[in-house]
Design a protein around this motif. Structure first.
Motif, PDB file in Angstrom:
ATOM      1  N   SER A 114      48.138 -25.855  51.606  1.00 54.28           N
ATOM      2  CA  SER A 114      48.116 -26.799  50.482  1.00 54.28           C
ATOM      3  C   SER A 114      48.583 -28.174  50.960  1.00 54.28           C
ATOM      4  O   SER A 114      49.398 -28.799  50.305  1.00 54.28           O
ATOM      5  N   ALA A 344      31.060 -14.008  49.896  1.00 60.94           N
ATOM      6  CA  ALA A 344      30.961 -15.242  49.101  1.00 60.94           C
ATOM      7  C   ALA A 344      32.331 -15.897  48.994  1.00 60.94           C
ATOM      8  O   ALA A 344      33.305 -15.256  48.631  1.00 60.94           O
ATOM      9  N   ARG A 345      32.418 -17.160  49.340  1.00 58.09           N
ATOM     10  CA  ARG A 345      33.697 -17.868  49.289  1.00 58.09           C
ATOM     11  C   ARG A 345      34.040 -18.205  47.844  1.00 58.09           C
ATOM     12  O   ARG A 345      33.162 -18.393  47.014  1.00 58.09           O
ATOM     13  N   ARG A 346      35.347 -18.245  47.576  1.00 56.71           N
ATOM     14  CA  ARG A 346      35.759 -18.579  46.223  1.00 56.71           C
ATOM     15  C   ARG A 346      36.787 -19.703  46.323  1.00 56.71           C
ATOM     16  O   ARG A 346      37.986 -19.467  46.337  1.00 56.71           O
ATOM     17  N   PRO A 347      36.308 -20.929  46.471  1.00 56.79           N
ATOM     18  CA  PRO A 347      37.246 -22.043  46.637  1.00 56.79           C
ATOM     19  C   PRO A 347      37.910 -22.377  45.309  1.00 56.79           C
ATOM     20  O   PRO A 347      37.403 -22.024  44.245  1.00 56.79           O
ATOM     21  N   PRO A 348      39.076 -23.044  45.361  1.00 58.20           N
ATOM     22  CA  PRO A 348      39.700 -23.486  44.115  1.00 58.20           C
ATOM     23  C   PRO A 348      38.809 -24.523  43.427  1.00 58.20           C
ATOM     24  O   PRO A 348      37.981 -25.161  44.062  1.00 58.20           O
ATOM     25  N   ALA A 349      38.980 -24.668  42.133  1.00 58.98           N
ATOM     26  CA  ALA A 349      38.154 -25.612  41.382  1.00 58.98           C
ATOM     27  C   ALA A 349      38.970 -26.185  40.234  1.00 58.98           C
ATOM     28  O   ALA A 349      40.001 -25.632  39.861  1.00 58.98           O
ATOM     29  N   GLY A 380      46.177 -34.681  44.634  1.00 54.53           N
ATOM     30  CA  GLY A 380      46.438 -34.046  43.347  1.00 54.53           C
ATOM     31  C   GLY A 380      45.294 -33.114  43.035  1.00 54.53           C
ATOM     32  O   GLY A 380      44.404 -32.907  43.866  1.00 54.53           O
ATOM     33  N   CYS A 381      45.280 -32.558  41.820  1.00 54.14           N
ATOM     34  CA  CYS A 381      44.172 -31.675  41.424  1.00 54.14           C
ATOM     35  C   CYS A 381      42.828 -32.367  41.606  1.00 54.14           C
ATOM     36  O   CYS A 381      41.840 -31.753  41.985  1.00 54.14           O
ATOM     37  N   THR A 383      41.701 -34.154  43.757  1.00 51.47           N
ATOM     38  CA  THR A 383      41.105 -34.104  45.093  1.00 51.47           C
ATOM     39  C   THR A 383      40.009 -33.037  45.137  1.00 51.47           C
ATOM     40  O   THR A 383      39.093 -33.101  45.949  1.00 51.47           O
ATOM     41  N   LEU A 384      40.123 -32.043  44.239  1.00 53.57           N
ATOM     42  CA  LEU A 384      39.095 -30.999  44.164  1.00 53.57           C
ATOM     43  C   LEU A 384      37.739 -31.562  43.753  1.00 53.57           C
ATOM     44  O   LEU A 384      36.713 -30.915  43.940  1.00 53.57           O
ATOM     45  N   GLY A 455      49.975 -32.058  37.970  1.00 47.78           N
ATOM     46  CA  GLY A 455      49.189 -30.851  37.691  1.00 47.78           C
ATOM     47  C   GLY A 455      49.206 -29.823  38.808  1.00 47.78           C
ATOM     48  O   GLY A 455      49.521 -28.657  38.596  1.00 47.78           O
ATOM     49  N   MET A 456      48.873 -30.257  40.015  1.00 47.45           N
ATOM     50  CA  MET A 456      48.622 -29.324  41.113  1.00 47.45           C
ATOM     51  C   MET A 456      49.815 -28.437  41.430  1.00 47.45           C
ATOM     52  O   MET A 456      49.669 -27.274  41.771  1.00 47.45           O
ATOM     53  N   THR A 457      51.008 -28.991  41.329  1.00 42.83           N
ATOM     54  CA  THR A 457      52.192 -28.232  41.724  1.00 42.83           C
ATOM     55  C   THR A 457      52.781 -27.424  40.573  1.00 42.83           C
ATOM     56  O   THR A 457      53.837 -26.810  40.722  1.00 42.83           O
ATOM     57  N   GLY A 458      52.115 -27.461  39.391  1.00 43.36           N
ATOM     58  CA  GLY A 458      52.591 -26.601  38.303  1.00 43.36           C
ATOM     59  C   GLY A 458      53.117 -27.336  37.086  1.00 43.36           C
ATOM     60  O   GLY A 458      54.018 -26.853  36.419  1.00 43.36           O
TER      61      GLY A 458
ATOM     62  N   ARG B  44      44.143 -22.501  41.424  1.00 38.54           N
ATOM     63  CA  ARG B  44      43.131 -23.061  40.526  1.00 38.54           C
ATOM     64  C   ARG B  44      41.799 -22.337  40.708  1.00 38.54           C
ATOM     65  O   ARG B  44      40.857 -22.880  41.264  1.00 38.54           O
ATOM     66  N   GLY B  46      40.830 -20.031  42.723  1.00 39.27           N
ATOM     67  CA  GLY B  46      40.434 -19.598  44.051  1.00 39.27           C
ATOM     68  C   GLY B  46      40.805 -18.140  44.287  1.00 39.27           C
ATOM     69  O   GLY B  46      41.435 -17.505  43.448  1.00 39.27           O
ATOM     70  N   ARG B  82      37.367  -8.988  50.835  1.00 40.52           N
ATOM     71  CA  ARG B  82      38.063 -10.028  51.590  1.00 40.52           C
ATOM     72  C   ARG B  82      39.230  -9.454  52.400  1.00 40.52           C
ATOM     73  O   ARG B  82      39.740 -10.091  53.305  1.00 40.52           O
ATOM     74  N   ILE B 103      31.614 -18.456  40.712  1.00 41.34           N
ATOM     75  CA  ILE B 103      30.911 -19.084  41.838  1.00 41.34           C
ATOM     76  C   ILE B 103      29.417 -18.803  41.691  1.00 41.34           C
ATOM     77  O   ILE B 103      29.027 -17.791  41.109  1.00 41.34           O
TER      78      ILE B 103
END
Lengths: 524, 255
Positions: A114, A344-349, A380-381, A383-384, A455-458, B44, B46, B82, B103
């Motif tokens: 992170s 399948a990748r599951r990136p944060p969003a 921060g958030c 950046t997503l 936001g990002m840190t809670g 978030r 993921g 995974r 996704i």
């Protein structure tokens, strides 16, 4: 004595409380955030510890230094890159020294779970010439806080406690002790040591260098630096790396082990170890600080040194028990399944209904009159928004950097120069570059995403949101006609695009504040 | 005794609540434990995991080494894949089959389940359906703890105590929903395994245990179903296509 379930972070927080701190100072940053939050939660009940988020790490550091000056114990908390922000105060505090005990807990992020980099804070401790603890588990994280505060008062120096993500965010049962009472108000009378005019600073710096042998001796004698001599193959571990080694060893193994958890590097202990072994593997989570020190510029005579610099371990990234196993030359364990194929990748969003999504949809459309426009952004958030489907921002470097970089690009003639930054990041590092830009009336568009929280840190408290933010922006001296406030909602899309286009057309500094509360924060 | 568990899911699905229940049961039992979790950006939406280890002996690493994972508990089926390369050869997987699709390239469900069912030590439960039956879709995490509870070293009450503790703040109703979710998961998981151990294929066991009235499921009914259906696909189809609810004690009607 009781046993509690604590994150490594929480163990640091509780250790500090039990060591008698009167204040905790921090800016949120993964993986350090939970230290402050734990102390804040505990302090709320008795209201006897000052716990209020600081605007940035430098402010946090200076506030803590003031509390130390007044004779009380203070804990400072930040992530590794936060220490870059606090570095000015940090480096000089090693010269001023402390009065009440002052401990800096800094959480590094090897593997960049992170973060923007994986810099190793042990270098900062070395750089500042101060002691550093690197606990290996939750219990030691709790225990070293008592020692760190004692040591800080004994030496009148700040002391660092270095954590890594894996320890910061892992729970275990921790045995706790009685609380030590807080210090009384006892302001420092040593005016010269606190006034680093060159003539005083020279004296202080000499003092700092003079006491280095004491620091070294403390590390040589430390119970946290354990030497276990067995066979001719040696493993030198730092901090939590010892756990990954022991995970892979049988009880009757023949390795000689040196485990280091207190710095400066105890040279005599290392020498004894090196003289005993023919070959040594160095395991450290972070940069190859120990490895490079042991090898030196021209290599170590008499023993072969292996580690991150020789390919036995990857040069970058987090250590794991599996990487250590491989480096030890042990065979892979059998598993039920291979890691097969592409999963399948599951990136944060961004969350569903996030105001940032509406802000960037509008920005993307407003900018589509330009050829391949690039937007400078921040941390921060939001950046997503660099990721699909928005792909709306094109940089993320340092807290507040969006505005400075956009201004620099504008100086170079780049159009349109757009910066996107959150309200809390703005207070942390965005105000000063903003002031600079306004004073020159740079042709720059700043989009401040005011979601009323970190936001990002809670969802921690933001320092410059709502009316406060508006006043700060006005206070920079910007033309008030070019401060626009929009509400990022799908129904306002057309009008928001129109406002953005108007400000993009203006040749000067303009600010658009996109104001709508974080939906995660509303839920709480 | 040492148990190494990977909890898998998606940010927001309540992995840390599962960890809370097991951590506290381990603390009560006087075990050593370590539980590494993911905070920050990945939360978030993921992929998130938690490595949870407990032991009556010493534990060192916060991360579970490859080949030493005893159990994967997944709130989401794709997430199993995974981490399954951490599983020891005789390790177990307890997974939800309710997909969390956030996704665009989420794999097609039938193929995914077929691939998962190649692992012999598998328990699959439809957490979405059971959580709804318990009274709240958000209780899927407690369904899966329930389904996994047979593989843990604690009694049902030792775990439920901490389900209570976890939700007490939110009121009696929420506590009751989550207790029910846990129980439905536990019963359904045991029933599913009863079918598979009796010789039914994983996918058929999943279909049957998903069809039957969850409130009525008990492991004792599994052998009667295996016997009644006797490996006959047509008989299973008759159950699955039966209009209306089928109770677990009604096997003989389909034999």
């Amino acid at each position: 004595m009781s046993r509690e379930i604590l994150l490594g972070d929480e163990a640091v927080g509780l250790g500090a409380i039990h060591a008698g701190i009167s204040g905790v100072y921090a800016y949120p940053g993964t993986p350090s955030t939970e230290i402050f939050e734990f102390v804040e939660r505990k302090a709320k009940k008795k209201n006897d510890i000052h716990a209020f988020w600081s605007t940035n790490e430098k402010v946090a550091y200076e506030e803590a230094l003031g509390m130390s000056w007044a004779g009380k114990r203070a804990l400072i908390v930040m992530k590794h890159v936060g220490l870059n922000v606090a570095a000015d105060a940090f480096m000089n505090s090693a010269l001023t020294g402390t009065n009440g005990g002052m401990v800096l807990a800094v959480a590094d992020d090897p593997g960049m779970h992170s973060s923007q980099n994986e810099q190793d804070s042990r270098y900062f401790a070395q750089f500042a010439l101060i002691p550093c603890f690197e606990p290996k588990n939750q219990q030691e994280s709790y225990d070293v806080m008592h020692e760190a505060f004692e040591l800080s008062e004994e030496l009148a120096l700040p002391v660092m406690v270095r954590l890594v993500t894996r320890l910061a965010h892992s729970r275990a049962g921790v045995e706790t002790r009685e609380q030590r009472p807080q210090n009384l108000l006892r302001p420092s009378k040593e005016i010269k040591k606190w006034t680093l005019l060159p003539s005083n600073a020279r004296v202080q710096y000499s003092h700092l260098t003079d006491i280095q042998p004491t620091l070294l001796q403390l590390a040589e004698d430390s119970v946290h630096n354990e030497l276990e001599l067995r066979g001719k193959l040696g493993v030198l571990t730092c901090g939590i790396a010892e756990n990954y080694l022991r995970e892979n060893l049988e009880k009757d193994h023949d390795f000689s082990i040196l485990s280091i958890r207190q710095y400066p590097i105890p040279a005599e202990k290392v020498r004894k170890f090196v003289e005993h072994v023919d070959e040594l593997l160095i395991l450290e989570d972070g940069y190859p600080l120990m490895e490079n020190s042991v090898r030196g510029l021209f290599g170590l005579v008499g023993a072969k040194v292996r580690g991150r610099m020789t390919g036995e371990l990857p040069r970058t990234g987090e250590l794991t028990p599996d990487l250590v196993r491989e480096a030890l030359g042990l065979p892979k364990l059998e598993t039920a399944h291979d890691l097969s194929g592409e999963i399948a990748r599951r990136p944060p969003a961004l969350c569903k209904g996030c105001p940032h999504t509406d802000s960037f949809r509008a920005l993307n459309e407003a900018l589509n009159i330009f050829d391949d426009p690039q937007v400078f952004s921040d941390i921060g958030c939001y950046t997503l928004a660099a990721l699909p489907p928005l792909e709306a921002v094109h940089s993320c470097v340092a807290m507040g950097a969006s505005i400075g970089m956009a201004a620099g690009a504008a100086h170079a003639g780049y159009l349109p120069a757009v910066a996107a930054i959150g309200d809390s990041t703005f207070s942390h590092g965005g105000i000063t570059p903003m002031l600079s830009a306004v004073q020159q009336n740079v042709n720059l568009n700043v989009l401040i995403l005011d979601n009323d929280t970190v936001g990002m840190t809670g969802t921690q408290r933001s320092m410059s949101t709502g009316a406060t933010l508006d006043k700060i922006v006005h206070g920079t001296g910007i033309d008030p006609e070019h401060i626009r406030i929009i509400e990022p909602l799908p129904k306002n899309h057309e009008v928001n695009v129109k406002i953005m286009r108007e400000e993009l057309a203006y040749e000067g500094t303009s600010v658009i504040i996109a104001r709508r509360a974080c939906i995660e924060a509303i839920k709480r | 005794m040492e148990k190494n568990i990977i909890l898998a899911g998606v940010g927001g699905q309540g992995i840390l609540s599962i960890a809370y229940v097991i951590d506290n049961a381990a603390l009560d039992a006087g075990f050593n434990f370590r539980q590494a979790e993911v905070h920050g950006m990945a939360q978030r939406g993921g992929a998130v995991q938690s490595n949870l280890r407990y032991s009556d002996g010493e534990l060192h690493s916060d991360i579970i080494p490859q080949g030493l994972c005893d159990l994967i508990v997944a709130v989401e089926p794709l997430e199993v894949m995974r981490y399954w390369h951490y599983l020891r050869p005789d390790g177990w997987v307890v997974t939800s089959v309710t997909p969390y699709v956030n996704i665009p390239d989420y794999p097609e469900m039938e193929g995914l389940l077929a691939e998962l069912s190649t692992l012999p030590n598998m328990v699959m439960v439809d957490t979405g359906r059971l959580a709804k039956a318990a009274g709240n879709l958000r209780s899927q995490n407690m369904v899966i703890v329930g389904a996994a509870s047979n593989r843990l070293n604690f009694t049902e009450d030792q775990l439920l105590k901490h389900v209570d503790g976890l939700f007490a703040r939110k009121g009696e109703k929420i506590v009751a929903v989550n207790r029910r979710a846990f129980s439905l998961g536990r019963q359904t998981g045991a029933f599913y395994r009863g079918l598979v151990d009796g010789g039914m294929s994983a996918l058929n066991a999943l279909k049957l245990s998903t069809k039957l009235n969850p409130e009525s499921l008990a492991v004792k009914h599994a052998p009667t179903w295996v016997e009644a259906l006797d490996g006959d696909e047509a008989k299973l189809t008759a159950v699955l296509e039966h209009d209306g609810e089928v109770n677990a004690d009604a096997a003989s009607a389909f034999g």
